[in-house]
Design an enzyme around this catalytic site. Sequence first.
Site, PDB file in Angstrom:
ATOM      1  N   HIS A 157      -3.475  -5.058   0.267  1.00  0.00           N
ATOM      2  CA  HIS A 157      -2.908  -5.584   1.525  1.00  0.00           C
ATOM      3  C   HIS A 157      -2.914  -7.114   1.517  1.00  0.00           C
ATOM      4  O   HIS A 157      -3.839  -7.737   2.042  1.00  0.00           O
ATOM      5  CB  HIS A 157      -3.727  -5.086   2.715  1.00  0.00           C
ATOM      6  CG  HIS A 157      -3.535  -3.638   2.999  1.00  0.00           C
ATOM      7  ND1 HIS A 157      -2.586  -3.165   3.877  1.00  0.00           N
ATOM      8  CD2 HIS A 157      -4.163  -2.555   2.509  1.00  0.00           C
ATOM      9  CE1 HIS A 157      -2.635  -1.847   3.918  1.00  0.00           C
ATOM     10  NE2 HIS A 157      -3.589  -1.450   3.096  1.00  0.00           N
ATOM     11  N   GLU A 182      -1.368  -9.107   3.282  1.00  0.00           N
ATOM     12  CA  GLU A 182      -1.237  -9.705   4.626  1.00  0.00           C
ATOM     13  C   GLU A 182      -2.578 -10.186   5.186  1.00  0.00           C
ATOM     14  O   GLU A 182      -2.611 -11.066   6.045  1.00  0.00           O
ATOM     15  CB  GLU A 182      -0.573  -8.715   5.599  1.00  0.00           C
ATOM     16  CG  GLU A 182      -1.401  -7.498   6.024  1.00  0.00           C
ATOM     17  CD  GLU A 182      -1.276  -6.297   5.086  1.00  0.00           C
ATOM     18  OE1 GLU A 182      -0.970  -6.500   3.898  1.00  0.00           O
ATOM     19  OE2 GLU A 182      -1.494  -5.161   5.545  1.00  0.00           O
ATOM     20  N   CYS A 220       0.830  -1.195   0.000  1.00  0.00           N
ATOM     21  CA  CYS A 220       0.000   0.000   0.000  1.00  0.00           C
ATOM     22  C   CYS A 220       0.875   1.260   0.000  1.00  0.00           C
ATOM     23  O   CYS A 220       1.432   1.603  -1.032  1.00  0.00           O
ATOM     24  CB  CYS A 220      -1.001  -0.051   1.146  1.00  0.00           C
ATOM     25  SG  CYS A 220      -2.462   0.948   0.788  1.00  0.00           S
TER      26      CYS A 220
HETATM   27  N1  GLN Z   1      -2.035   6.825   2.684  1.00  0.00           N
HETATM   28  C1  GLN Z   1      -2.099   6.054   1.495  1.00  0.00           C
HETATM   29  C2  GLN Z   1      -3.457   6.139   0.816  1.00  0.00           C
HETATM   30  O1  GLN Z   1      -4.409   6.552   1.424  1.00  0.00           O
HETATM   31  C3  GLN Z   1      -1.767   4.600   1.763  1.00  0.00           C
HETATM   32  C4  GLN Z   1      -2.806   3.902   2.579  1.00  0.00           C
HETATM   33  C5  GLN Z   1      -2.321   2.611   3.175  1.00  0.00           C
HETATM   34  O2  GLN Z   1      -1.137   2.348   3.202  1.00  0.00           O
HETATM   35  N2  GLN Z   1      -3.237   1.810   3.693  1.00  0.00           N
HETATM   36  O3  GLN Z   1      -3.593   5.795  -0.329  1.00  0.00           O
END
Ligand code: GLN
Length: 555
Positions: A516, A518, A390
């Site tokens: 994600h 994970e 992310c």
């Molecule tokens: N802050 C970034 C976004 O909103 C990444 C979000 C995250 O890592 N969950 O896209």
Amino acid sequence: MPTTAKTKDTKFIFVTGGVVSSLGKGLAAASLGTLLEKRGHKVILQKFDPYLNVDPGTMSPFQHGEVYVLDDGAETDLDLGHYERFTGGVLSQLNNLTSGQVYENVIKKERKGDYLGKTVQVIPHVTNEIKGRIYEVAEKVEADVIITEIGGTVGDIEGLPFLEALRQFAQEVGPGNALFIHVTLVPYIGAAGELKTKPTQQSIAKLREIGIQPHVVLCRSELPIEEEVREKISMFCNVPAEAVVECRDVPHSIYELPLYLHEEKLDDIVCDRLGLPQTEPDLEGWKNFVWRVIDPSHEVRIGVVGKYIELQDAYKSIYEALTHAGAANDCRVIVERIDAEDLEDDAVEDKLDSIDGLLIPGGFGDRGIEGKVTAAEYARTHGIPYFGICLGMQVATIEFARNVAKLPGANSTEFDPNSAHPVICLLEEQKSVTQKGASMRLGTWVCDLKPGTRSYELYKSATINERHRHRFEFNGDYRERLESAGLTIAGTSPDGTLVEIVELPDHPYYVAAQFHPEFLSKPNAPHPLFTGFVAAALARNISIAEHSQEEVSKT
Ligand code: GLN
């Protein structure tokens, strides 16, 4: 409230906690889930959280730890992560109820006129709403057993409506269909040289005051619960001695807990009280996994560069996914927690030199960003396996844009709204969003993989489903420039518009995903991107060891 044909076949287990928080109720509930599932029952776990937030999505990791995201986009308590990892049950929004949701629903109904003429009260309106959720889950979800963990500690004011609702619910489904397990602390007082049962007695007295008599007491303790202590708890708390179950810390891994609790006969007692057949759970696969976690042949060091690094719970699912991938690679994963801000003052080499792989997890806000960019650059230029998740994918893109594609000042508009090269920008659909809660791009989305890429090779599939939680994205306007500078776009949304995975070819492992992974890793089904990452880290570790061996033999 009606008991339907469906709820008549379902057994309900409620797990409460007493004395102090952080007793590992979630893990105990999840482990019981494992045992019941391995005995052949279909199990669903869920959590009731008495706080007033509608969900934990708006809470800081400092307050709450990781926000665990489900397939349907629900932002939930991290215990749901344990539930999905310890059982095969796939959870939904229905499985994490908070006071915030309960009151929101009650107030909506009141405004609609559903209670016309009545005074709306905690009993029965709030308690009906809570009971209604349990009935709804029993109706909608295929499950023989539903285990519900109640957040907080018995005695908390905000937990009272939940406990009252459970008391009524148990009454409605009748004896033998509902079972209460109370997890408590039995502390050792050094000066007296003994284990003390009084906190347990008092916490169970509190439960009984509400009208709940627990059937099983699970005693967290540093020392064995001797017969005498067991008898004392049994006598004061009205629980047969065999239902006073010892629960000490497991020595090596949380995954030992189901095995430990089976030894302590927790599943036998639960099945006996609920009239479920007495069969042996099939724990072979689980034991095999635990053995691979505890006694592997190799070791790798993975640097996790984050902002909440001192918090045990902030990157929980990532640490678990690394453990699963370690077991799959016959190696122990040692996590080096590196504070991103510490990399902003030149200490990069010192901090990253000894690691075999670098992982940059998700995050929000600009604190520590430049440290993360530096770390990504170090991994890219030193051939250190890199896994971006992310925000870690966005950081990799920024670093590549600045240093390889030569786009000075490249950044995300999250951190620099006036960036000369906004290679990461707000998702189109986010531009009109003003509300903070449940408003990100959330939940499972399909992603198409490009044949010939590392990701394609690892997933062994052209199409994958992964869970998301973000507002910003790879800016499509820069796609051509970054690709022609050597960045591989390995995964996109099916319409090709959203970039979901970037990779670098000619690098031992450089994979960064907008989603994600994970959240989908399980003990015996490790996530392919984690497995590939740990394998690459292990290969690096082995080749460095062989190289220094050669150097030694030359001298
Ligand atoms: N802050 C970034 C976004 O909103 C990444 C979000 C995250 O890592 N969950 O896209």
